[in-house]
Design a protein around this motif. Sequence first.
Motif, short mmCIF file in Angstrom:
data_model
loop_
_atom_site.label_atom_id
_atom_site.label_comp_id
_atom_site.label_asym_id
_atom_site.label_seq_id
_atom_site.Cartn_x
_atom_site.Cartn_y
_atom_site.Cartn_z
N ALA A 18 0.83 -1.20 0.00
CA ALA A 18 0.00 0.00 0.00
C ALA A 18 0.87 1.26 0.00
N LEU A 19 1.93 1.23 0.78
CA LEU A 19 2.86 2.36 0.82
C LEU A 19 3.53 2.57 -0.54
N HIS A 20 3.92 1.48 -1.18
CA HIS A 20 4.54 1.52 -2.50
C HIS A 20 3.56 2.09 -3.52
N ASN A 21 2.32 1.61 -3.51
CA ASN A 21 1.30 2.09 -4.46
C ASN A 21 0.98 3.56 -4.23
N LYS A 22 0.91 3.97 -2.97
CA LYS A 22 0.60 5.35 -2.63
C LYS A 22 1.67 6.29 -3.17
N TYR A 23 2.93 5.88 -3.07
CA TYR A 23 4.04 6.69 -3.57
C TYR A 23 3.90 6.91 -5.08
N TYR A 24 3.66 5.84 -5.83
CA TYR A 24 3.57 5.97 -7.28
C TYR A 24 2.32 6.73 -7.71
N ALA A 25 1.21 6.55 -7.01
CA ALA A 25 0.00 7.29 -7.34
C ALA A 25 0.20 8.77 -7.10
N LYS A 26 0.86 9.13 -6.01
CA LYS A 26 1.12 10.54 -5.70
C LYS A 26 2.07 11.14 -6.72
N THR A 27 3.09 10.39 -7.11
CA THR A 27 4.04 10.85 -8.12
C THR A 27 3.32 11.13 -9.44
N MET A 28 2.39 10.24 -9.80
CA MET A 28 1.62 10.41 -11.02
C MET A 28 0.76 11.67 -10.94
N ARG A 29 0.09 11.88 -9.81
CA ARG A 29 -0.76 13.06 -9.65
C ARG A 29 0.06 14.35 -9.76
#
Length: 84
Positions: A18-29
């Motif tokens: 979840a932490l890994h996914n959150k990082y990439y989603a935030k980077t994308m945003r």
Amino acid sequence: MANHKSAIKRIRQNKKRALHNKYYAKTMRNAVRKLRAITDKDEAAKLYPIVQKMLDKLAKTNIIHKNKASNLKSKLAAHVNKLG
């Protein structure tokens, strides 16, 4: 609370993922925000393929939904084309 060893491990793995996914989603945003803020067409045209690739990778790994990636790419392409 989980009683099985495998369930405890699964909880640890889920937190990490979840932490890994959150990082990439935030980077994308942030990348999408940056592209939307650009007013120069040449600069936006240079950044668009990078953001598009990022969206495709995140959709492929199910971090974001494939339709969301498509909608964002479409709107960003329209934004880049509208710049003068």
